[in-house]
Design a protein around this motif. Structure first.
Motif, PDB file in Angstrom:
ATOM      1  N   GLU A  52       0.719  -1.089  -0.002  1.00 19.42           N
ATOM      2  CA  GLU A  52      -0.115   0.127  -0.001  1.00 19.42           C
ATOM      3  C   GLU A  52       0.722   1.287  -0.127  1.00 19.42           C
ATOM      4  OE1 GLU A  52      -2.532  -0.240   3.411  1.00 19.42           O
ATOM      5  OE2 GLU A  52      -4.084  -2.016   2.443  1.00 19.42           O
ATOM      6  N   GLU A  53       1.787   1.105   0.751  1.00 17.22           N
ATOM      7  CA  GLU A  53       2.915   2.389   0.765  1.00 17.22           C
ATOM      8  C   GLU A  53       3.528   2.694  -0.676  1.00 17.22           C
ATOM      9  OE1 GLU A  53       6.952   2.995   3.113  1.00 17.22           O
ATOM     10  OE2 GLU A  53       5.201   3.499   4.364  1.00 17.22           O
ATOM     11  N   GLU A  55       2.184   2.269  -3.164  1.00 21.56           N
ATOM     12  CA  GLU A  55       1.263   2.602  -3.898  1.00 21.56           C
ATOM     13  C   GLU A  55       0.838   1.303  -5.052  1.00 21.56           C
ATOM     14  OE1 GLU A  55       1.687   6.330  -5.806  1.00 21.56           O
ATOM     15  OE2 GLU A  55       2.014   7.479  -4.002  1.00 21.56           O
ATOM     16  N   PHE A  56       0.754   0.256  -4.751  1.00 18.29           N
ATOM     17  CA  PHE A  56       0.322  -1.055  -5.157  1.00 18.29           C
ATOM     18  C   PHE A  56      -0.944  -1.538  -4.615  1.00 18.29           C
ATOM     19  CE2 PHE A  56       4.765  -0.775  -6.715  1.00 18.29           C
ATOM     20  CZ  PHE A  56       4.739  -0.944  -7.889  1.00 18.29           C
ATOM     21  N   GLN A  57      -1.729  -0.518  -4.419  1.00 22.99           N
ATOM     22  CA  GLN A  57      -2.942  -1.048  -3.659  1.00 22.99           C
ATOM     23  C   GLN A  57      -3.767  -2.082  -4.480  1.00 22.99           C
ATOM     24  OE1 GLN A  57      -2.325   2.224  -4.210  1.00 22.99           O
ATOM     25  NE2 GLN A  57      -2.372   3.202  -2.131  1.00 22.99           N
ATOM     26  N   ARG A  58      -3.716  -2.098  -5.867  1.00 25.66           N
ATOM     27  CA  ARG A  58      -4.590  -2.909  -6.704  1.00 25.66           C
ATOM     28  C   ARG A  58      -3.922  -4.299  -6.340  1.00 25.66           C
ATOM     29  NH1 ARG A  58      -2.577  -2.163 -12.779  1.00 25.66           N
ATOM     30  NH2 ARG A  58      -0.449  -3.105 -12.554  1.00 25.66           N
TER      31      ARG A  58
END
Length: 121
Positions: A52-53, A55-58
């Motif tokens: 998440e940090e 920016e790979f939330q998907r």
């Protein structure tokens, strides 16, 4: 990859290096979460937080699903091992009981002739 796609050795090498850099970066981020938790061991939560940090939330949802599948499989294997061990212990106890009964039978057979000899005298 789709059928008919060829990858050059140079491209394979570049993908391999990129994957290595990604893994190192993800590990470093996950390690930061472990350190914040005053732990030395990374766990799955650290990796998910790192994703998440970064920016790979998907990828977080599919990773969680894969983690749950893995945990269920491991739990199933663990339970199967326990069942196998219980069955082996039970069989071992049954075998031990049979051997004890055989020993008792042998002792009784040895004692019977002695009783007959005493009667004859």
């Amino acid at each position: 990859l789709p059928d008919g796609v060829n990858i050059s050795k140079e491209a394979r090498s570049a993908i391999s290096r990129a994957a290595s850099v990604f893994v190192l970066y993800a590990t470093s981020c996950a390690n930061n979460f472990a350190m914040k938790g005053k732990r030395k061991t990374l766990n799955a939560g650290d990796v998910l937080s790192a994703m998440e940090e970064m920016e790979f939330q998907r990828f977080v949802a599919p990773l969680k699903e894969s983690l749950e599948v893995y945990r269920r499989e491991q739990k199933g294997k663990k339970e199967a091992r326990k069942d196998k061990d219980k069955k082996a212990d039970s069989e071992e106890q049954d075998k031990s009981r049979e051997e004890d009964n055989d020993d008792d039978d042998e002792r009784m057979e040895e004692e019977e002739p002695n009783d007959e000899e005493e009667v004859d005298n």
